[in-house]
Design a protein around this motif. Sequence first.
Motif, PDB file in Angstrom:
ATOM      1  N   SER A  50       0.933  -1.250   0.124  1.00 20.22           N
ATOM      2  CA  SER A  50       0.093   0.085  -0.014  1.00 20.22           C
ATOM      3  C   SER A  50       0.919   1.192   0.020  1.00 20.22           C
ATOM      4  O   SER A  50       1.600   1.315   0.809  1.00 20.22           O
ATOM      5  CB  SER A  50      -0.745   0.135   1.132  1.00 20.22           C
ATOM      6  OG  SER A  50      -1.572   1.046   1.374  1.00 20.22           O
ATOM      7  N   ALA A  51       0.878   2.152  -0.961  1.00 23.00           N
ATOM      8  CA  ALA A  51       1.458   3.083  -1.152  1.00 23.00           C
ATOM      9  C   ALA A  51       1.423   4.278  -0.210  1.00 23.00           C
ATOM     10  O   ALA A  51       2.060   5.212   0.465  1.00 23.00           O
ATOM     11  CB  ALA A  51       1.653   3.577  -2.693  1.00 23.00           C
ATOM     12  N   THR A  52      -0.227   4.502  -0.089  1.00 26.47           N
ATOM     13  CA  THR A  52      -0.650   5.123   0.863  1.00 26.47           C
ATOM     14  C   THR A  52      -0.244   5.191   2.288  1.00 26.47           C
ATOM     15  O   THR A  52       0.245   6.056   3.063  1.00 26.47           O
ATOM     16  CB  THR A  52      -2.111   5.128   0.980  1.00 26.47           C
ATOM     17  OG1 THR A  52      -2.565   5.517  -0.554  1.00 26.47           O
ATOM     18  CG2 THR A  52      -2.903   6.231   1.616  1.00 26.47           C
ATOM     19  N   ASP A  53      -0.305   3.815   2.814  1.00 31.19           N
ATOM     20  CA  ASP A  53       0.172   3.478   4.247  1.00 31.19           C
ATOM     21  C   ASP A  53       1.621   3.121   4.215  1.00 31.19           C
ATOM     22  O   ASP A  53       2.042   2.566   5.389  1.00 31.19           O
ATOM     23  CB  ASP A  53      -0.628   2.349   4.662  1.00 31.19           C
ATOM     24  CG  ASP A  53      -2.157   2.873   4.879  1.00 31.19           C
ATOM     25  OD1 ASP A  53      -2.307   4.121   5.487  1.00 31.19           O
ATOM     26  OD2 ASP A  53      -2.990   2.193   4.975  1.00 31.19           O
ATOM     27  N   ASP A  54       2.541   3.167   3.150  1.00 28.86           N
ATOM     28  CA  ASP A  54       3.787   2.791   3.175  1.00 28.86           C
ATOM     29  C   ASP A  54       3.915   1.475   3.765  1.00 28.86           C
ATOM     30  O   ASP A  54       4.804   1.178   4.790  1.00 28.86           O
ATOM     31  CB  ASP A  54       4.601   3.858   4.091  1.00 28.86           C
ATOM     32  CG  ASP A  54       5.963   3.960   4.087  1.00 28.86           C
ATOM     33  OD1 ASP A  54       6.514   3.234   2.739  1.00 28.86           O
ATOM     34  OD2 ASP A  54       7.042   4.199   4.762  1.00 28.86           O
ATOM     35  N   ILE A  55       3.450   0.490   3.062  1.00 29.75           N
ATOM     36  CA  ILE A  55       3.462  -0.875   3.495  1.00 29.75           C
ATOM     37  C   ILE A  55       4.023  -1.505   2.340  1.00 29.75           C
ATOM     38  O   ILE A  55       3.382  -1.425   1.311  1.00 29.75           O
ATOM     39  CB  ILE A  55       2.150  -1.609   3.867  1.00 29.75           C
ATOM     40  CG1 ILE A  55       2.057  -0.935   5.234  1.00 29.75           C
ATOM     41  CG2 ILE A  55       2.150  -3.055   4.088  1.00 29.75           C
ATOM     42  CD1 ILE A  55       0.277  -1.436   5.766  1.00 29.75           C
ATOM     43  N   TYR A  56       5.098  -2.557   2.572  1.00 33.28           N
ATOM     44  CA  TYR A  56       5.463  -3.403   1.479  1.00 33.28           C
ATOM     45  C   TYR A  56       5.898  -4.745   2.027  1.00 33.28           C
ATOM     46  O   TYR A  56       7.054  -4.990   2.820  1.00 33.28           O
ATOM     47  CB  TYR A  56       6.572  -2.619   0.710  1.00 33.28           C
ATOM     48  CG  TYR A  56       7.047  -3.435  -0.558  1.00 33.28           C
ATOM     49  CD1 TYR A  56       6.524  -3.007  -1.733  1.00 33.28           C
ATOM     50  CD2 TYR A  56       8.244  -4.315  -0.587  1.00 33.28           C
ATOM     51  CE1 TYR A  56       6.646  -4.026  -3.108  1.00 33.28           C
ATOM     52  CE2 TYR A  56       8.655  -5.264  -1.536  1.00 33.28           C
ATOM     53  CZ  TYR A  56       7.802  -4.825  -2.756  1.00 33.28           C
ATOM     54  OH  TYR A  56       8.190  -5.581  -3.796  1.00 33.28           O
ATOM     55  N   LEU A  57       5.250  -5.759   1.827  1.00 28.70           N
ATOM     56  CA  LEU A  57       5.558  -7.021   2.175  1.00 28.70           C
ATOM     57  C   LEU A  57       5.711  -8.212   1.386  1.00 28.70           C
ATOM     58  O   LEU A  57       5.247  -8.144  -0.042  1.00 28.70           O
ATOM     59  CB  LEU A  57       4.407  -7.707   3.234  1.00 28.70           C
ATOM     60  CG  LEU A  57       4.061  -6.594   4.339  1.00 28.70           C
ATOM     61  CD1 LEU A  57       2.612  -7.364   4.804  1.00 28.70           C
ATOM     62  CD2 LEU A  57       4.981  -6.790   5.300  1.00 28.70           C
ATOM     63  N   GLU A  58       6.900  -8.842   1.152  1.00 30.58           N
ATOM     64  CA  GLU A  58       7.013  -9.835   0.311  1.00 30.58           C
ATOM     65  C   GLU A  58       7.164 -11.240   0.744  1.00 30.58           C
ATOM     66  O   GLU A  58       7.746 -11.441   2.032  1.00 30.58           O
ATOM     67  CB  GLU A  58       8.707  -9.603  -0.365  1.00 30.58           C
ATOM     68  CG  GLU A  58       8.603  -8.399  -1.116  1.00 30.58           C
ATOM     69  CD  GLU A  58       9.895  -8.290  -1.782  1.00 30.58           C
ATOM     70  OE1 GLU A  58      11.023  -9.057  -1.449  1.00 30.58           O
ATOM     71  OE2 GLU A  58      10.170  -7.330  -2.618  1.00 30.58           O
ATOM     72  N   ILE A  59       6.654 -12.308   0.211  1.00 29.64           N
ATOM     73  CA  ILE A  59       6.342 -13.532   0.613  1.00 29.64           C
ATOM     74  C   ILE A  59       6.846 -14.490  -0.594  1.00 29.64           C
ATOM     75  O   ILE A  59       6.230 -14.790  -1.558  1.00 29.64           O
ATOM     76  CB  ILE A  59       4.965 -14.057   0.976  1.00 29.64           C
ATOM     77  CG1 ILE A  59       4.606 -12.972   2.152  1.00 29.64           C
ATOM     78  CG2 ILE A  59       4.808 -15.514   1.489  1.00 29.64           C
ATOM     79  CD1 ILE A  59       3.111 -13.288   2.315  1.00 29.64           C
ATOM     80  N   PRO A  60       8.069 -15.217  -0.407  1.00 25.48           N
ATOM     81  CA  PRO A  60       8.862 -16.035  -1.528  1.00 25.48           C
ATOM     82  C   PRO A  60       7.834 -17.198  -1.529  1.00 25.48           C
ATOM     83  O   PRO A  60       7.620 -17.858  -0.530  1.00 25.48           O
ATOM     84  CB  PRO A  60      10.187 -16.187  -1.046  1.00 25.48           C
ATOM     85  CG  PRO A  60      10.189 -15.716   0.284  1.00 25.48           C
ATOM     86  CD  PRO A  60       9.142 -14.913   0.635  1.00 25.48           C
ATOM     87  N   VAL A  61       7.685 -17.782  -2.858  1.00 21.83           N
ATOM     88  CA  VAL A  61       6.887 -19.039  -3.105  1.00 21.83           C
ATOM     89  C   VAL A  61       7.615 -19.923  -3.982  1.00 21.83           C
ATOM     90  O   VAL A  61       8.274 -19.265  -5.104  1.00 21.83           O
ATOM     91  CB  VAL A  61       5.360 -18.782  -3.555  1.00 21.83           C
ATOM     92  CG1 VAL A  61       4.414 -18.268  -2.414  1.00 21.83           C
ATOM     93  CG2 VAL A  61       5.247 -18.072  -4.866  1.00 21.83           C
ATOM     94  N   THR A  62       7.546 -21.181  -3.577  1.00 24.57           N
ATOM     95  CA  THR A  62       8.243 -22.024  -4.476  1.00 24.57           C
ATOM     96  C   THR A  62       7.842 -23.396  -4.674  1.00 24.57           C
ATOM     97  O   THR A  62       6.810 -23.575  -3.993  1.00 24.57           O
ATOM     98  CB  THR A  62       9.700 -22.623  -4.015  1.00 24.57           C
ATOM     99  OG1 THR A  62       9.634 -22.888  -2.813  1.00 24.57           O
ATOM    100  CG2 THR A  62      10.785 -21.136  -3.957  1.00 24.57           C
ATOM    101  N   GLY A  63       7.859 -23.990  -5.807  1.00 26.41           N
ATOM    102  CA  GLY A  63       7.265 -25.414  -6.144  1.00 26.41           C
ATOM    103  C   GLY A  63       7.872 -26.039  -7.284  1.00 26.41           C
ATOM    104  O   GLY A  63       8.624 -25.324  -8.161  1.00 26.41           O
ATOM    105  N   THR A  64       7.839 -27.239  -7.231  1.00 25.96           N
ATOM    106  CA  THR A  64       8.463 -27.980  -8.426  1.00 25.96           C
ATOM    107  C   THR A  64       7.336 -28.852  -9.009  1.00 25.96           C
ATOM    108  O   THR A  64       6.406 -29.685  -8.463  1.00 25.96           O
ATOM    109  CB  THR A  64       9.399 -28.864  -7.958  1.00 25.96           C
ATOM    110  OG1 THR A  64      10.538 -28.180  -7.456  1.00 25.96           O
ATOM    111  CG2 THR A  64      10.228 -29.550  -9.123  1.00 25.96           C
ATOM    112  N   GLY A  65       7.252 -28.565 -10.444  1.00 23.97           N
ATOM    113  CA  GLY A  65       6.155 -29.508 -11.234  1.00 23.97           C
ATOM    114  C   GLY A  65       6.930 -30.752 -11.590  1.00 23.97           C
ATOM    115  O   GLY A  65       8.021 -31.018 -11.924  1.00 23.97           O
ATOM    116  N   LYS A  66       6.095 -31.925 -11.569  1.00 24.39           N
ATOM    117  CA  LYS A  66       6.572 -33.268 -11.919  1.00 24.39           C
ATOM    118  C   LYS A  66       5.601 -33.923 -13.079  1.00 24.39           C
ATOM    119  O   LYS A  66       4.418 -33.683 -13.046  1.00 24.39           O
ATOM    120  CB  LYS A  66       6.829 -34.200 -10.746  1.00 24.39           C
ATOM    121  CG  LYS A  66       5.625 -34.477  -9.946  1.00 24.39           C
ATOM    122  CD  LYS A  66       5.952 -35.512  -9.007  1.00 24.39           C
ATOM    123  CE  LYS A  66       4.483 -35.924  -8.259  1.00 24.39           C
ATOM    124  NZ  LYS A  66       4.719 -36.879  -7.128  1.00 24.39           N
TER     125      LYS A  66
END
Length: 439
Positions: A422-438
């Motif tokens: 949220s640019a207005t509330d100055d919030i920036y969260l990052e959540i890394p996600v991974t996965g492997t197709g088989k």
Amino acid sequence: MANITLATQLVNSGQTFRETALAEVLFQIRDNLKYMRHRTMLRGSDTTYMLRGNGEFTPYDPDGDPKAPGAIKARTLTTNHSELFVEFDPENIYRTLFDKPLSKSKITMPMVKAIVVEEIRTAASKLNFAIWSGVYDPDGTNNLANMDGFDTIIAKEKAGQNESHTPTISQALGNYIQLGQITPYNAGDKLKLLWTVANALLKATDGTVYMFMPDNVREMYISWCTNHGNQTLAAQYVNDTKDVYLHNTNKKCVLCSPPGTDDLKHIILTSRNNLRFGSDGIGEGENATGEYLLRLHGTNPRKVQMYTDCWDGAQFEAVTKEYLMCASFSANNSAVYASTDIESIDFGEVTANQNETEDITVSGVNLTSALQVSVNGGDGKFTVNKSTITAAEAMADGGQAVTVTFAPTAAGAKSATIIIASATDDIYLEIPVTGTGKS
């Protein structure tokens, strides 16, 4: 007549009870004593001199004119005399608690002893606040008047209210800064700043360096760690206690909020060796009358008077920048911030053309605008079911769930980042996600 005999029996055992009562005083402040050095049998006009010099080795002068003379300075740890006086009726107390008359049996006498110890326990527990924020006042009427606490000593040293009538704590002297407002959004940066500007010798002290603060500031630091969603900044607790290591200090600096620190006006960075607490449990008031702890009321034989006194005092061994760093601050728990219940997602192996889902719970406090949810990377194999979370949804009890789906179409590893911002509330969260197709 039985009541008089019982009260007399209780009084006669007062000297025996006294050891338990005095032990209870120290027991109630035990959580603070582990952070400081305790000097026992120190009372009144007795002092312990804690010497710290400020001498420096300077280049040798062949003309025999030494430069930059140092000085050895002493600080005085003085304990002040305090007392506790209470009247009670053993019969009434016992009948109230157990709904039956009090007898002289060996069973009920320890129960009355427990009542006496409980009274001392209640009073002694308040000494924790005096250790940190007390202001000595010989005419005072509560625990906070028994001694100058560490926070009060800092305030007086800043104002030059000492023997030298000169400020010994200031920004110019390198042992004080102003941190301004601390919030859950900036707590980690603010506390790390205090550590960064502290003198190198203080940070190199043998053993742990403690940063003392109110509990709400410590909690804001934990929230700050959570908000960053970064495993390297996750709050690390010390031996399952409420104490927390300050990040990126190699577990050298511990953030702690022992009992009584809730009213601190300064955050205090120092070592255990620099905090001194003095006490003595043998009071003059009792010895002067020849009585110990308990005595019969002068005109009412049913009542017992409890009297005990002791000596207590706190002091820094040194307040120079090599041993102490402190900061004024204001705490604001109403600041805007957001957090998630997990820091990363690993879907593991998922068969191609099938999918797996995981939920992220997003919570917010005092938000003024919606949070935008997006996926960066992953070749479209990771998707979210909500692109916008309203402020009301995030601030609702339990937060708002966002479902993340991994749907590989072929074999191979994939990775992406879920961004909540949220640019207005100055919030920036990052959540890394991974996965492997088989296949």
